[in-house]
Every structure is written in structure tokens, then in C-alpha cells.
Write a protein that holds these residues in place. Sequence first.
Motif, PDB file in Angstrom:
ATOM      1  N   GLN A   1     -19.139  61.056 171.561  1.00 11.06           N
ATOM      2  CA  GLN A   1     -18.643  60.178 170.508  1.00 11.06           C
ATOM      3  C   GLN A   1     -19.429  60.392 169.214  1.00 11.06           C
ATOM      4  O   GLN A   1     -20.653  60.534 169.234  1.00 11.06           O
ATOM      5  CB  GLN A   1     -18.789  58.715 170.949  1.00 11.06           C
ATOM      6  CG  GLN A   1     -17.926  58.353 172.146  1.00 11.06           C
ATOM      7  CD  GLN A   1     -16.446  58.476 171.831  1.00 11.06           C
ATOM      8  OE1 GLN A   1     -16.005  58.114 170.751  1.00 11.06           O
ATOM      9  NE2 GLN A   1     -15.685  58.994 172.785  1.00 11.06           N
ATOM     10  N   PRO A   2     -18.752  60.429 168.051  1.00  8.75           N
ATOM     11  CA  PRO A   2     -19.442  60.694 166.783  1.00  8.75           C
ATOM     12  C   PRO A   2     -20.356  59.562 166.342  1.00  8.75           C
ATOM     13  O   PRO A   2     -21.247  59.765 165.536  1.00  8.75           O
ATOM     14  CB  PRO A   2     -18.284  60.900 165.800  1.00  8.75           C
ATOM     15  CG  PRO A   2     -17.148  60.122 166.397  1.00  8.75           C
ATOM     16  CD  PRO A   2     -17.307  60.264 167.882  1.00  8.75           C
ATOM     17  N   GLN A   3     -20.125  58.357 166.831  1.00  8.04           N
ATOM     18  CA  GLN A   3     -20.969  57.231 166.462  1.00  8.04           C
ATOM     19  C   GLN A   3     -21.514  56.560 167.716  1.00  8.04           C
ATOM     20  O   GLN A   3     -20.919  56.645 168.781  1.00  8.04           O
ATOM     21  CB  GLN A   3     -20.179  56.220 165.620  1.00  8.04           C
ATOM     22  CG  GLN A   3     -19.704  56.773 164.274  1.00  8.04           C
ATOM     23  CD  GLN A   3     -18.959  55.726 163.473  1.00  8.04           C
ATOM     24  OE1 GLN A   3     -18.468  54.740 164.017  1.00  8.04           O
ATOM     25  NE2 GLN A   3     -18.859  55.943 162.171  1.00  8.04           N
ATOM     26  N   PHE A   4     -22.655  55.896 167.549  1.00  4.11           N
ATOM     27  CA  PHE A   4     -23.276  55.242 168.695  1.00  4.11           C
ATOM     28  C   PHE A   4     -23.818  53.888 168.265  1.00  4.11           C
ATOM     29  O   PHE A   4     -24.588  53.787 167.312  1.00  4.11           O
ATOM     30  CB  PHE A   4     -24.418  56.106 169.239  1.00  4.11           C
ATOM     31  CG  PHE A   4     -25.219  55.426 170.313  1.00  4.11           C
ATOM     32  CD1 PHE A   4     -24.683  55.210 171.563  1.00  4.11           C
ATOM     33  CD2 PHE A   4     -26.520  54.999 170.058  1.00  4.11           C
ATOM     34  CE1 PHE A   4     -25.413  54.581 172.560  1.00  4.11           C
ATOM     35  CE2 PHE A   4     -27.260  54.371 171.039  1.00  4.11           C
ATOM     36  CZ  PHE A   4     -26.708  54.163 172.298  1.00  4.11           C
ATOM     37  N   ASP A   5     -23.391  52.848 168.959  1.00  2.00           N
ATOM     38  CA  ASP A   5     -23.877  51.497 168.711  1.00  2.00           C
ATOM     39  C   ASP A   5     -24.692  51.066 169.929  1.00  2.00           C
ATOM     40  O   ASP A   5     -24.130  50.801 170.996  1.00  2.00           O
ATOM     41  CB  ASP A   5     -22.700  50.542 168.505  1.00  2.00           C
ATOM     42  CG  ASP A   5     -23.154  49.108 168.219  1.00  2.00           C
ATOM     43  OD1 ASP A   5     -24.383  48.866 168.189  1.00  2.00           O
ATOM     44  OD2 ASP A   5     -22.286  48.247 168.036  1.00  2.00           O
ATOM     45  N   PRO A   6     -26.032  51.013 169.804  1.00  5.44           N
ATOM     46  CA  PRO A   6     -26.872  50.689 170.971  1.00  5.44           C
ATOM     47  C   PRO A   6     -26.602  49.311 171.546  1.00  5.44           C
ATOM     48  O   PRO A   6     -26.870  49.070 172.721  1.00  5.44           O
ATOM     49  CB  PRO A   6     -28.300  50.803 170.421  1.00  5.44           C
ATOM     50  CG  PRO A   6     -28.161  50.642 168.944  1.00  5.44           C
ATOM     51  CD  PRO A   6     -26.832  51.236 168.595  1.00  5.44           C
ATOM     52  N   THR A   7     -26.080  48.404 170.740  1.00  5.17           N
ATOM     53  CA  THR A   7     -25.834  47.045 171.242  1.00  5.17           C
ATOM     54  C   THR A   7     -24.521  46.941 172.020  1.00  5.17           C
ATOM     55  O   THR A   7     -24.250  45.918 172.640  1.00  5.17           O
ATOM     56  CB  THR A   7     -25.797  46.045 170.071  1.00  5.17           C
ATOM     57  OG1 THR A   7     -24.674  46.350 169.218  1.00  5.17           O
ATOM     58  CG2 THR A   7     -27.087  46.108 169.265  1.00  5.17           C
ATOM     59  N   ASP A   8     -23.721  48.010 171.972  1.00  4.42           N
ATOM     60  CA  ASP A   8     -22.404  47.955 172.607  1.00  4.42           C
ATOM     61  C   ASP A   8     -22.146  49.249 173.370  1.00  4.42           C
ATOM     62  O   ASP A   8     -21.182  49.961 173.116  1.00  4.42           O
ATOM     63  CB  ASP A   8     -21.328  47.732 171.548  1.00  4.42           C
ATOM     64  CG  ASP A   8     -19.950  47.549 172.174  1.00  4.42           C
ATOM     65  OD1 ASP A   8     -19.890  47.070 173.314  1.00  4.42           O
ATOM     66  OD2 ASP A   8     -18.956  47.920 171.528  1.00  4.42           O
TER      67      ASP A   8
END
Length: 303
Positions: A87-94
Motif C-alpha cells: 500500500q502506498p500509504q500507511f496509518d499506524p493507528t489503523d
Amino acid sequence: MRFNKLDLNLLVALDALLTERNISRAGQRIHLSQPATSNALARLRDYFQDELLIPHGRQLLLSSRAQELIAPVREILMRIDSTIATQPQFDPTDTMRKFVLLMSDFSAAVFVPALIERLYNEAPGICLDLRLLNERPLEQLEENEVDLLIIPSQYVSEHHPSTPLFQEVYMCVTWESNTRIQNELSFDDYVESGHVAGSYSVNNTKAPAFDSWFLERFGVKRRVEVSAPTLSALPQMVIGTNRIATVHRRIALQAAKTLPVRLWTPPIDIPTMIQTLQWHKHRDTDPALQWLRQQALKVGGAI
């Protein structure tokens, strides 16, 4: 999808077959039935005009062509995974992602607890699969079986990126009732005493490298009387004996809190041990792995 008349889905099967060299295990690896995996092998043999896996008794041996295909096929699949599947983006909280980390029991004891605490607060959905070092860490990295290695700097591969994680010095540990060493630990005491030492293999190299360094530096070989596949438990193994354990400082200090042992500054200058973080070159731009490496470096810089 086909490329140059090859069904690209067969590359996954080919990689599994070349790795496992067993149709049943290869099928389990890629979630195919044994008949489906056998069919994939037949199609691959037809495409490459080569047996690839040659029956030999109860074993399957790789042909010369199959051996040549191991590295390029794995390279192709790793590139696909790193450039398309990531995935091009990463949200550590989700995120609910799992990471596999390979390390010694020393790193598991002194580094991992702080990392777990940090991840619990920053990314509670992340799961860690912690595994102890074995004889083939770099092979597992190449085969995409692990996400991160935590290994001494002398064992890192020059073919993949790495960065120093934290440093550690050594201390000597003896039983508090040792009859030979009571007021000071001399070089002669160190050389003439029996030793308790950690022993494990990394990439078919016996570790730790401390023994070979000691022999090269002083022309004397330590008399290792107890060899164990652990680092953190070595202080316990000198109790009731006149032996010495040379261990990492954090292990020694922790042992002194609960065990009847004494700690000594080594009578020789032992090189500082540098624990290193390493990952696959094709995972260098994986946003999730980048974030995890950043967290690991912050923890390593604080311990």
C-alpha cells in the motif's frame, strides 16, 4: 495473465516448488491442492522444456535449469510485492499488519519489551511474530519469511540495507563463592579458568565471533567447558563452579539483581558489540516497514 506465453500465476507455484522441492509442501505453501500443484509443475515443465524437479527415490532434485531459476524468480516476486502489492500509504493507528522479527534471546530480553510498549501505544493493531536466530537468517530474509533481522554487525549481508540499532559492551560473571577469583580478575585467571559460553550458528558460521577474535588477538584459546544455545541464561550456569561467563553488560547487571554472582570488568579490551537492523532491499520503500524501522531505531537509541 500471460507474458511471453507464460501464465504469470505459475511463477508463485514455481517459487514454492523450487524452495520446498516437494509437491505437497509447495501446495500447502501457496494454498493449492496436491493435484493442482502437480498440474502447475507439468505446465512449467512444458513451458521450460525441462524436468525442473527430477524424481530420485522419495526425493525431488533440482535440475540445472531449476537451480538457475531460483534467484531470478524470487527477485521477480519480491519486486512485485514491494512495488504493486504494498500500500502506498500507511496509518499506524489503523493497521492490523503482522511483522516477523528474527533475533537472539539477548535482543529479545533487552530490546523487544521497550519496542512492544512503544508499538502498543502507537499502533495497537500491529502483531509481532518473534523468532530466535537459527542457522539461516539471511536465507529467510531472501525468501521473504522474515521482515527484520536483528543481528551482530559482523553477520549482516552486504546485499541488503542495514543500520546500527544499539551497542553493548561485555562483562565477566563468576559465582560469588568462586575459590579462585575473589579480589580481582586477572588475565591469567581469565585464560586458565573454564568458561561458559553461548554457542549458535548464523549462516553456517559458529557464533559468537568473540572466541575467534580472542584467539587471533592473544594467541590463546579459551577453555570452554559449557556451551549453551543461549546468552541470557549464561550467568546462572557459573553458579557452584569456578567458571567464568563473558556476557553482555545488560545481562550481567540483570543477573546480579537476583543471582549469587559477582561482576568483573574484563581483563582485556573486548570490541563493542553492535546489534544491527537489516531488511530486504526490495522492502526498502515499504511504508509500513519504514515506519517500524523508525520505531525500532528510536527504541534502540534509548535503551
